[in-house]
Design a protein around this motif. Sequence first.
Motif, short mmCIF file in Angstrom:
data_model
loop_
_atom_site.label_atom_id
_atom_site.label_comp_id
_atom_site.label_asym_id
_atom_site.label_seq_id
_atom_site.Cartn_x
_atom_site.Cartn_y
_atom_site.Cartn_z
N ARG A 126 5.09 8.61 2.98
CA ARG A 126 4.42 7.61 1.49
C ARG A 126 4.00 8.22 0.77
O ARG A 126 4.05 7.41 -0.44
CB ARG A 126 2.97 7.45 2.47
CG ARG A 126 1.98 7.19 1.87
CD ARG A 126 0.44 6.66 1.96
NE ARG A 126 -0.02 5.81 2.52
CZ ARG A 126 0.12 4.39 2.60
NH1 ARG A 126 -0.32 3.60 1.51
NH2 ARG A 126 -0.70 3.79 3.24
N MET A 127 4.33 9.74 0.61
CA MET A 127 4.15 10.13 -1.04
C MET A 127 5.29 9.95 -1.46
O MET A 127 5.09 9.87 -3.23
CB MET A 127 3.79 11.34 -1.04
CG MET A 127 1.42 11.82 -0.55
SD MET A 127 1.88 13.48 0.12
CE MET A 127 2.45 14.57 -1.65
N GLU A 129 4.95 5.85 -2.62
CA GLU A 129 3.54 5.39 -3.18
C GLU A 129 3.71 4.61 -4.94
O GLU A 129 3.21 3.76 -5.14
CB GLU A 129 2.84 6.10 -2.93
CG GLU A 129 2.22 7.18 -3.32
CD GLU A 129 0.85 8.01 -2.86
OE1 GLU A 129 1.12 8.94 -2.99
OE2 GLU A 129 0.51 7.46 -1.77
N GLU A 179 4.27 5.91 6.64
CA GLU A 179 3.70 6.56 7.80
C GLU A 179 4.08 7.19 9.31
O GLU A 179 4.30 7.66 10.22
CB GLU A 179 1.88 6.23 8.16
CG GLU A 179 1.23 6.80 6.34
CD GLU A 179 -0.51 6.56 6.22
OE1 GLU A 179 -1.16 6.89 7.48
OE2 GLU A 179 -1.19 6.17 5.38
N SER A 197 2.14 11.68 6.33
CA SER A 197 2.37 10.69 4.76
C SER A 197 3.44 11.16 3.90
O SER A 197 3.57 11.62 2.55
CB SER A 197 1.18 11.74 3.67
OG SER A 197 1.10 13.78 3.79
#
Length: 378
Positions: A214-215, A218, A200, A211
């Motif tokens: 991160r997306m 993850e 982030e 995001s």
Amino acid sequence: MDSNISEFDSQEQAPNEALPFLHASKLTHKTLFVSSKFIWPKGDLVEAYGKLSEPYVDLEGFLKGDKKATLEASKLVRKACLEHGFFQVTNHGVDQNLLATALHEMGPIFNLPFNVKTRASQSHPAKMWGFSTAHSNRFSSKLPWKETFSFGFDHCNSFNNEPSVVDFFSSTLGKEFKEIGVIYEKYCEAMRDLSLALTELLGISLGLERSHFRMFFEDGSSIMRLNSYPICEQGGVALGTGPHCDPTALTILHQDQVGGLEVFANNLWHSVPPSPNALVVNIGDLLMAQCNGEYKSCVHRAVVNKHKERRSLAFFLCPRKDKVVRPPEKLISDDESRKYPDFSWSELLEFTQKHYRADAATLQNFTKWVVSSRPWGL
Ligand SMILES: C=C1C[C@]23C[C@H]1CC[C@H]2[C@]1(C)CCC[C@@](C)(C(=O)O)[C@H]1[C@@H]3C(=O)O
Ligand SMILES: O=C(O)CCC(=O)C(=O)O
Ligand SMILES: [Fe+2]
């Protein structure tokens, strides 16, 4: 750097002559001699010039959601990533007892009997998990002076068909290692959470949605590696880990207090003295490709120690294998400015495991390899 694609393809599996040698030196704590297989080119052995003055990023405010602290932290991260791709983090939120225990439990793992280690060794050069001694089953020269134990960590509980860390430890090392497996599973969970938080900061520092990265990561599956660097009295010819960039996205390294990690910046090697309350973070090739080369994949190495064994734990953040690495439009001025082709993580990983020994020029050579194999080019 003399490693190249053909060298890796053409060589037969190295005889395991390195194994007895390393174990001999470990058993007697005396280095009898350094086999020629462990001798590195002089260009890789240039001594460090001094200490790196990398930023120490205090994550406390960022992790609490403080906007001002988040901005400050992202600026420090940006400065480091533009320069050399390396920084350290404090107040990172990872439990200090967990860090200490994970380091301590490496002892029983690396002190396992030779026959147990052999049974739990990487069974095939292309198989990444388990023990490896100097990678002597993969390479026949410039062997790293280290033993490693590697395993996968699925960010979302076997979404990527990775066994749990606990199951891997029990099945590979024996039922008596189940409790230690629980410790390393907790350790990997903490590293996952911290690395996703750091993505982030990286997103913010590049002017992207926080995001964005991160997306991408993850639901991934990362690589966990324990490094044990035996005493090497004949320093100056061997290296614990040679000069390289991590092909992965971002590495969080927890090291003991022995020291030996070095970073290449401004054409000089710099030592990184261990800092008890900090964790080391370095950018890898995958993230450099994701920002079209704006941030630098960190060139680093581990030198040997004449007096003490050294241990480190490296968590290598990776996405799902089928994820395609492509910079966001915002970071590409026009198509001509693309430095790297679109590629999947599995393509780059396979390149490093089957065709090319990862070094400080992996991404550049991977790019040439991919472009030459695709009629449409970059
Ligand atoms: C994708 C990976 C390959 C290596 C482990 C992870 C991230 C770091 C890579 C490595 C440590 C870079 C130096 C060379 C290497 C062969 C090693 O010394 O272990 C690399 C790892 C590997 O190929 O096993
Ligand atoms: O052990 C260290 O200090 C560095 C290890 C490393 O760079 C790696 O395993 O990729
Ligand atoms: Fe590394």
